[in-house]
Design an enzyme around this catalytic site. Structure first.
Site, PDB file in Angstrom:
ATOM      1  N   HIS A  16      11.420   4.518  14.642  1.00 16.31           N
ATOM      2  CA  HIS A  16      10.251   5.395  14.785  1.00 16.31           C
ATOM      3  C   HIS A  16      10.625   6.788  14.270  1.00 16.31           C
ATOM      4  CE1 HIS A  16       7.081   7.800  16.618  1.00 16.31           C
ATOM      5  NE2 HIS A  16       6.393   6.661  16.716  1.00 16.31           N
ATOM      6  N   ASN A  27       2.403   2.236  21.590  1.00 17.94           N
ATOM      7  CA  ASN A  27       3.682   2.898  21.821  1.00 17.94           C
ATOM      8  C   ASN A  27       3.455   3.987  22.865  1.00 17.94           C
ATOM      9  OD1 ASN A  27       6.065   4.325  21.727  1.00 17.94           O
ATOM     10  ND2 ASN A  27       5.728   5.172  19.683  1.00 17.94           N
ATOM     11  N   TRP A  28       3.924   3.730  24.067  1.00 15.35           N
ATOM     12  CA  TRP A  28       3.657   4.684  25.161  1.00 15.35           C
ATOM     13  C   TRP A  28       4.597   5.879  25.144  1.00 15.35           C
ATOM     14  CZ3 TRP A  28       2.612   1.019  29.966  1.00 15.35           C
ATOM     15  CH2 TRP A  28       1.375   0.390  29.767  1.00 15.35           C
ATOM     16  N   LYS A  29       5.594   5.843  24.291  1.00 12.89           N
ATOM     17  CA  LYS A  29       6.560   6.956  24.190  1.00 12.89           C
ATOM     18  C   LYS A  29       7.094   7.319  25.588  1.00 12.89           C
ATOM     19  CE  LYS A  29       3.986   8.617  20.248  1.00 12.89           C
ATOM     20  NZ  LYS A  29       3.987   9.573  19.170  1.00 12.89           N
ATOM     21  N   GLU A  64      10.178   9.597  15.408  1.00 10.99           N
ATOM     22  CA  GLU A  64      10.736  10.491  16.439  1.00 10.99           C
ATOM     23  C   GLU A  64      12.205  10.169  16.687  1.00 10.99           C
ATOM     24  OE1 GLU A  64       7.630   9.763  19.295  1.00 10.99           O
ATOM     25  OE2 GLU A  64       6.230  10.807  17.970  1.00 10.99           O
ATOM     26  N   SER A  83      -2.428   8.556  14.785  1.00 13.33           N
ATOM     27  CA  SER A  83      -3.707   9.055  15.333  1.00 13.33           C
ATOM     28  C   SER A  83      -4.842   8.044  15.262  1.00 13.33           C
ATOM     29  CB  SER A  83      -4.102  10.370  14.638  1.00 13.33           C
ATOM     30  OG  SER A  83      -3.157  11.371  14.912  1.00 13.33           O
ATOM     31  N   GLU A 130       3.793   4.608   9.148  1.00 10.92           N
ATOM     32  CA  GLU A 130       3.357   5.716   9.997  1.00 10.92           C
ATOM     33  C   GLU A 130       3.673   7.044   9.302  1.00 10.92           C
ATOM     34  OE1 GLU A 130       2.995   4.564  14.333  1.00 10.92           O
ATOM     35  OE2 GLU A 130       5.073   5.152  14.045  1.00 10.92           O
ATOM     36  N   GLY A 159       0.373  11.859  16.165  1.00 10.04           N
ATOM     37  CA  GLY A 159       0.109  12.798  17.249  1.00 10.04           C
ATOM     38  C   GLY A 159      -0.619  14.062  16.815  1.00 10.04           C
TER      39      GLY A 159
HETATM   40  C1  PEP Z   1       3.180   6.607  17.198  1.00  9.53           C
HETATM   41  O1  PEP Z   1       3.844   7.296  17.946  1.00  9.53           O
HETATM   42  O2  PEP Z   1       3.662   5.578  16.723  1.00  9.53           O
HETATM   43  C2  PEP Z   1       1.816   7.017  16.894  1.00  9.53           C
HETATM   44  C3  PEP Z   1       1.190   6.418  15.933  1.00  9.53           C
HETATM   45  O3  PEP Z   1       1.299   8.037  17.670  1.00  9.53           O
HETATM   46  P1  PEP Z   1      -0.229   8.569  17.657  1.00  9.53           P
HETATM   47  O4  PEP Z   1      -1.137   7.372  17.648  1.00  9.53           O
HETATM   48  O5  PEP Z   1      -0.352   9.377  18.905  1.00  9.53           O
HETATM   49  O6  PEP Z   1      -0.400   9.375  16.416  1.00  9.53           O
END
Ligand code: PEP
Length: 263
Positions: A102, A10-12, A104, A220, A174, A180
């Site tokens: 997600h 997931n490049w956000k 976010e 993470s 998640e 993050g």
């Molecule tokens: C995500 O945004 O889905 C995610 C898992 O981010 P990160 O790996 O940076 O924690």
């Protein structure tokens, strides 16, 4: 049933279309041993909408094994919804996957379980596999309510979804406190909730369907933690944020089997 692991990046809100093209090229080059690297694992990236056309062109022209998709989808088919991107538009760009719900999106765009269910349906209506994201915040984890909270999100996202679609859904567990933050869940923490999600799928549908659905862990994930997570029976892959922006690191995550030796 053997489930094909899925490692999705997931490049956000990162990388313009030129950077995205470069990153996909590098990733594909690192994973160039297609017979070995993609034998039993699917690798996907979810860039910004603005990069999808470039990624599609590259993947098609060079026949890359890397799959791709979007980070969001409109619940609407078309019409006066400024700024939204419809499932039919994503399908035209060859998207295999789309992230739905997600944390976010839930947090900053007030997406409710009902919205997530509508987006899940919109994805299937257009032949795109939704990666439905669920997971608890820190307060809920501290109270020990992570399983019931997350299962309620699963119920909400899959409400009204028939079995012939649910069999293809991907669910990403998640925990918000791990996204993050650098604080990856322990393999046991991930297994507890991923296993419970599979159990709920068996209740909502049946055991055979539940056995075939891929449940990912996200939060993470790095190349140093993926092997242990993948050793858990109900973790079928990872949704990777920050670490997926670095093709070397993401390729190492996709090659998790190489460092499972000696676990
Ligand atoms: C995500 O945004 O889905 C995610 C898992 O981010 P990160 O790996 O940076 O924690």
């Amino acid at each position: 049933m053997a489930r094909t692991p899925l490692i999705a990046g997931n490049w956000k809100l990162n990388l313009d279309h030129l950077e995205a093209t470069h990153t996909v090229q590098k990733l594909a080059w690192l994973l160039r041993d297609a017979k070995h690297d993609f034998a039993d694992v699917e690798v996907a990236i979810l860039p910004s909408f603005t990069s999808l056309r470039s990624v599609q062109t590259l993947v098609d022209a060079d026949r890359l094994e890397v799959k791709y998709g979007a980070q969001d989808i409109s619940a609407h088919v078309s019409g006066a919804y400024t700024g939204e991107v419809a499932g039919s538009q994503l399908a035209k760009l060859g998207c295999d996957f789309v992230a739905v719900g997600h944390s976010e999106r839930r947090q900053y765009h007030a997406e409710t379980d009902e919205v997530v269910a509508s987006k899940t349906k919109a994805a299937f209506d257009n032949g795109i596999i939704p990666i439905v994201c669920v997971g608890e915040g820190l307060d809920i984890r501290k109270a020990g309510d992570q399983v019931s909270y997350t299962l309620a999100q699963v119920d909400g996202a899959l409400a009204g979804l028939p079995a012939d679609r649910a069999k293809d859904v991907v669910i990403a567990y998640e925990p918000v406190w791990a996204i993050g933050t650098g604080e990856v869940a322990t393999p046991a923490d991930a297994q507890e909730v991923c296993g419970a999600i599979r159990g709920r799928l068996a209740e909502l549908y049946d055991a055979e369907l539940a056995d075939g659905v891929r449940v990912l862990y996200g939060g993470s994930v790095k190349s140093s933690s993926i092997a242990q997570l993948m050793a858990e029976p109900d973790v079928d892959g990872a949704l990777v944020g920050g670490a997926s922006l670095d093709p070397e690191e993401f390729a190492k995550i996709a090659r998790f089997r190489a460092h499972q030796v000696g676990l």
